[in-house]
Design a protein around this motif. Structure first.
Motif, PDB file in Angstrom:
ATOM      1  N   LEU A 181       5.631   5.914  -4.384  1.00 25.65           N
ATOM      2  CA  LEU A 181       4.271   5.879  -4.014  1.00 25.65           C
ATOM      3  C   LEU A 181       3.433   7.218  -4.744  1.00 25.65           C
ATOM      4  O   LEU A 181       3.758   7.889  -5.230  1.00 25.65           O
ATOM      5  CB  LEU A 181       5.340   6.692  -2.306  1.00 25.65           C
ATOM      6  CG  LEU A 181       6.276   5.830  -1.603  1.00 25.65           C
ATOM      7  CD1 LEU A 181       6.673   7.586  -0.241  1.00 25.65           C
ATOM      8  CD2 LEU A 181       5.310   5.184  -1.380  1.00 25.65           C
ATOM      9  N   ARG A 182       2.588   6.670  -4.546  1.00 26.46           N
ATOM     10  CA  ARG A 182       1.383   7.378  -5.038  1.00 26.46           C
ATOM     11  C   ARG A 182       1.226   8.893  -4.227  1.00 26.46           C
ATOM     12  O   ARG A 182       0.030   9.530  -4.385  1.00 26.46           O
ATOM     13  CB  ARG A 182       0.370   7.186  -5.307  1.00 26.46           C
ATOM     14  CG  ARG A 182       1.165   4.950  -6.448  1.00 26.46           C
ATOM     15  CD  ARG A 182      -0.033   5.414  -6.200  1.00 26.46           C
ATOM     16  NE  ARG A 182      -0.085   3.243  -7.736  1.00 26.46           N
ATOM     17  CZ  ARG A 182      -0.023   3.513  -8.847  1.00 26.46           C
ATOM     18  NH1 ARG A 182      -0.609   4.208  -9.109  1.00 26.46           N
ATOM     19  NH2 ARG A 182       0.541   2.142  -8.986  1.00 26.46           N
ATOM     20  N   ALA A 183       0.371   8.540  -2.765  1.00 21.83           N
ATOM     21  CA  ALA A 183      -0.148   9.659  -2.415  1.00 21.83           C
ATOM     22  C   ALA A 183       0.288  10.159  -0.794  1.00 21.83           C
ATOM     23  O   ALA A 183       1.870   9.765  -0.778  1.00 21.83           O
ATOM     24  CB  ALA A 183      -1.229   9.114  -1.420  1.00 21.83           C
ATOM     25  N   GLN A 210       3.656   1.760  -3.301  1.00 23.77           N
ATOM     26  CA  GLN A 210       2.159   1.712  -3.336  1.00 23.77           C
ATOM     27  C   GLN A 210       1.493   1.818  -4.748  1.00 23.77           C
ATOM     28  O   GLN A 210       1.338   2.084  -5.316  1.00 23.77           O
ATOM     29  CB  GLN A 210       1.845   3.475  -2.180  1.00 23.77           C
ATOM     30  CG  GLN A 210       0.688   3.704  -1.958  1.00 23.77           C
ATOM     31  CD  GLN A 210       0.600   4.876  -1.123  1.00 23.77           C
ATOM     32  OE1 GLN A 210       1.674   6.384  -1.687  1.00 23.77           O
ATOM     33  NE2 GLN A 210       0.034   5.222  -0.331  1.00 23.77           N
ATOM     34  N   SER A 211      -0.197  -0.005  -4.469  1.00 24.02           N
ATOM     35  CA  SER A 211      -0.565  -0.086  -5.493  1.00 24.02           C
ATOM     36  C   SER A 211      -1.956   1.087  -5.498  1.00 24.02           C
ATOM     37  O   SER A 211      -1.563   1.617  -4.744  1.00 24.02           O
ATOM     38  CB  SER A 211      -1.243  -1.389  -5.410  1.00 24.02           C
ATOM     39  OG  SER A 211      -1.700  -1.298  -4.001  1.00 24.02           O
ATOM     40  N   ASP A 213      -4.795   1.767  -5.062  1.00 20.11           N
ATOM     41  CA  ASP A 213      -6.250   1.196  -3.916  1.00 20.11           C
ATOM     42  C   ASP A 213      -5.283   2.137  -2.474  1.00 20.11           C
ATOM     43  O   ASP A 213      -6.200   2.028  -1.413  1.00 20.11           O
ATOM     44  CB  ASP A 213      -6.909   0.146  -3.725  1.00 20.11           C
ATOM     45  CG  ASP A 213      -5.639  -0.813  -2.742  1.00 20.11           C
ATOM     46  OD1 ASP A 213      -4.459  -0.685  -3.189  1.00 20.11           O
ATOM     47  OD2 ASP A 213      -5.865  -1.549  -2.581  1.00 20.11           O
ATOM     48  N   GLY A 214      -4.102   2.698  -2.873  1.00 21.19           N
ATOM     49  CA  GLY A 214      -3.468   2.850  -1.797  1.00 21.19           C
ATOM     50  C   GLY A 214      -2.631   2.594  -0.390  1.00 21.19           C
ATOM     51  O   GLY A 214      -1.857   2.788   0.347  1.00 21.19           O
ATOM     52  N   THR A 215      -3.161   0.494  -0.790  1.00 24.03           N
ATOM     53  CA  THR A 215      -1.764  -0.185  -0.040  1.00 24.03           C
ATOM     54  C   THR A 215      -0.434   0.322   0.053  1.00 24.03           C
ATOM     55  O   THR A 215      -0.192   0.483  -0.593  1.00 24.03           O
ATOM     56  CB  THR A 215      -2.123  -1.743  -0.001  1.00 24.03           C
ATOM     57  OG1 THR A 215      -4.189  -1.845   0.047  1.00 24.03           O
ATOM     58  CG2 THR A 215      -2.247  -2.512   0.573  1.00 24.03           C
ATOM     59  N   VAL A 216       0.272  -0.035   0.420  1.00 23.43           N
ATOM     60  CA  VAL A 216       1.784   0.339   0.587  1.00 23.43           C
ATOM     61  C   VAL A 216       2.094  -1.053   1.028  1.00 23.43           C
ATOM     62  O   VAL A 216       2.198  -1.797   2.168  1.00 23.43           O
ATOM     63  CB  VAL A 216       2.689   1.377   1.740  1.00 23.43           C
ATOM     64  CG1 VAL A 216       3.696   1.376   2.250  1.00 23.43           C
ATOM     65  CG2 VAL A 216       1.425   2.569   1.540  1.00 23.43           C
ATOM     66  N   VAL A 281      -2.831  -0.342   4.782  1.00 24.81           N
ATOM     67  CA  VAL A 281      -3.184   0.484   4.683  1.00 24.81           C
ATOM     68  C   VAL A 281      -3.616   1.529   5.455  1.00 24.81           C
ATOM     69  O   VAL A 281      -3.081   1.529   6.904  1.00 24.81           O
ATOM     70  CB  VAL A 281      -4.965   0.259   4.760  1.00 24.81           C
ATOM     71  CG1 VAL A 281      -5.800   1.649   3.625  1.00 24.81           C
ATOM     72  CG2 VAL A 281      -4.988  -0.718   3.801  1.00 24.81           C
ATOM     73  N   PRO A 282      -2.758   2.836   4.718  1.00 21.49           N
ATOM     74  CA  PRO A 282      -2.514   4.073   5.528  1.00 21.49           C
ATOM     75  C   PRO A 282      -3.897   3.846   6.432  1.00 21.49           C
ATOM     76  O   PRO A 282      -4.811   4.276   5.701  1.00 21.49           O
ATOM     77  CB  PRO A 282      -2.729   5.145   4.276  1.00 21.49           C
ATOM     78  CG  PRO A 282      -1.674   4.428   3.224  1.00 21.49           C
ATOM     79  CD  PRO A 282      -2.686   3.433   3.195  1.00 21.49           C
ATOM     80  N   TRP A 406       2.849   4.588   8.176  1.00 20.42           N
ATOM     81  CA  TRP A 406       2.086   4.879   7.315  1.00 20.42           C
ATOM     82  C   TRP A 406       0.542   5.628   8.228  1.00 20.42           C
ATOM     83  O   TRP A 406      -0.153   5.906   7.577  1.00 20.42           O
ATOM     84  CB  TRP A 406       1.452   3.710   6.424  1.00 20.42           C
ATOM     85  CG  TRP A 406       0.609   2.648   7.232  1.00 20.42           C
ATOM     86  CD1 TRP A 406      -0.064   2.394   7.577  1.00 20.42           C
ATOM     87  CD2 TRP A 406       1.564   1.720   8.235  1.00 20.42           C
ATOM     88  NE1 TRP A 406      -0.349   1.442   8.552  1.00 20.42           N
ATOM     89  CE2 TRP A 406       1.115   0.473   8.654  1.00 20.42           C
ATOM     90  CE3 TRP A 406       3.246   1.500   7.752  1.00 20.42           C
ATOM     91  CZ2 TRP A 406       1.520  -0.462   8.926  1.00 20.42           C
ATOM     92  CZ3 TRP A 406       3.730  -0.171   8.572  1.00 20.42           C
ATOM     93  CH2 TRP A 406       3.010  -0.762   9.405  1.00 20.42           C
TER      94      TRP A 406
END
Length: 407
Positions: A181-183, A210-211, A213-216, A281-282, A406
């Protein structure tokens, strides 16, 4: 002969007479390595006069002993330490090199008790002083030496098995994924339970990534069958899925690539895998779901839990090269969460009968804990399913669960 004795010894709970009878019927094979005919005659008389009957064979040198041990391994070796081709502790070492599974009883002279003790320290099971042994003591010493050797071998095997199990456990723990997870803003609860008689890792698998671009992205899958081959294939599919996600490959193309891998790596043509992949997408109130032969999922909204089925394609490996997997849009209102899981969670038996928990039963259990927070909700659901299946030995299949929120 030794096998039947061991089996009889296990029946100790049935009473001491059973064990005594087993010893009386048992006739161990013994190899006497002695170059002095007089001493050999004394041993033969001890055997003849003792209660424990033995199948005794006599050889005069280590060379003859080596030839004998190469053909038939006895239960015990009676070893003189003064042979024409082996002296002292060298003789003990030679016997252990030739047949380490054999019990060794050293024969010493009156002034050589220290040598006998040294021989025991070097690997022999016992020592006897020539001319100072009564028939009953002689038989008991041989019997105990054989028992002691068996106990030593069992202990060594147990230690080796424990060490191998520890190494396997460390390896399998390393193969379980760690969410990437990036964010902040994404909450994940993941659980893995192997089925009974399974190792830490089975054919079920999961992952969360989590890529950039923020997509989980979340994945849950199940390889048909149980065993190391299925576990290895599950790990390969999971790692391939993560690589495809980080490379920007999703949807039907992702499923096609995973199916190619499955067909290349599976041990048998009939092996297949079901899986469901989710991308969200969060902040957005929907998720994109691709389903390959997998069952539905649970969606939690407030105090309610519902079972959701979305359109999908066949399991990977069922229609090689001829399948298509559509991407379905799944509404996920604000404050809702989604739980992906493998069928081991609801295929366990209920009580002693043939009835299984099933999808409806799992949904009922989930609704009982609908008001719980994510982590206690997941743990309670797994625990309740396991409890219901206890009468039949617990959950027989692996269970993988990923609970996501999310928004």
């Amino acid at each position: 002969m030794v096998t039947s004795l061991t089996g009889a010894a296990r029946s100790a709970s049935r009473g001491q007479p059973d064990i005594v009878a087993a010893w009386e019927q048992w006739q161990p094979t013994v190899l006497l390595v002695e170059d002095d005919p007089g001493d050999a005659l004394l041993v033969e008389e001890l055997v003849a006069d003792g209660a424990l009957k033995m199948d005794l064979r006599w050889v005069r040198s280590m060379t003859e002993a080596a030839e004998t041990l190469a053909g038939q391994v006895p239960d015990c070796v009676l070893l003189d330490l003064h042979l024409p081709d082996a002296q002292g502790l060298e003789a003990v070492s030679r016997v252990r090199e030739l047949a380490d599974q054999v019990a060794v009883v050293v024969l010493t002279g009156l002034a050589e008790e220290q040598t006998g003790l040294a021989a025991v320290a070097a690997g022999a099971q016992d020592y006897l002083v020539k001319g100072r042994v009564e028939p009953e003591l002689f038989g008991r010493a041989v019997r105990y030496a054989i028992q002691r050797k068996h106990a030593e071998q069992a202990a060594v095997a147990l230690r080796a098995s424990a060490m191998q199990a520890q190494e396997n456990a460390r390896l399998e723990r390393g193969l379980l994924p760690r969410p990437l997870l990036r964010a902040e803003g994404v909450r994940v609860v993941a659980r893995y339970r192997p089925g009974r008689a399974q190792a830490l890792l089975g054919g079920d698998f999961y992952d969360i990534v989590q890529s950039a671009d923020g997509t989980v992205h979340a994945l849950v899958g199940d390889v048909s069958g149980h065993g190391p081959d299925e576990a290895a294939l599950g790990v390969a599919l999971r790692i391939a899925w993560r690589t495809l996600v980080l490379s920007g490959i999703t949807g039907a193309e992702q499923m096609s690539r995973l199916e190619e891998l499955l067909m290349a790596e599976r041990a048998r043509d009939e092996v297949f895998a079901t899986l469901v992949s989710l991308a969200a997408v969060p902040g957005e109130q929907e998720a994109r779901v691709v389903r390959a032969g997998h069952h539905g999922l649970l969606r939690r909204t407030g105090e309610d839990v519902e079972w959701v089925e979305v359109p999908g394609g066949p399991a990977l490996g069922m229609v090689p090269g001829g399948a298509w997997w559509p991407t379905a849009e799944l509404p996920v209102p604000a404050g809702s969460s989604v739980m992906l899981f493998t069928d081991g969670l609801f295929e366990g038996h209920v009580d002693h009968g043939p009835e299984r928990l099933g999808e409806e039963g799992l949904l009922a259990l989930a609704r009982e804990g609908a008001g719980l927070d994510a982590e206690p909700f997941v743990d309670r659901l797994i625990e309740r399913a396991e409890t219901l299946a206890e009468a039949r030995g617990g959950l027989a299949d692996d269970v993988a669960v990923v609970h996501l929120n999310w928004n």
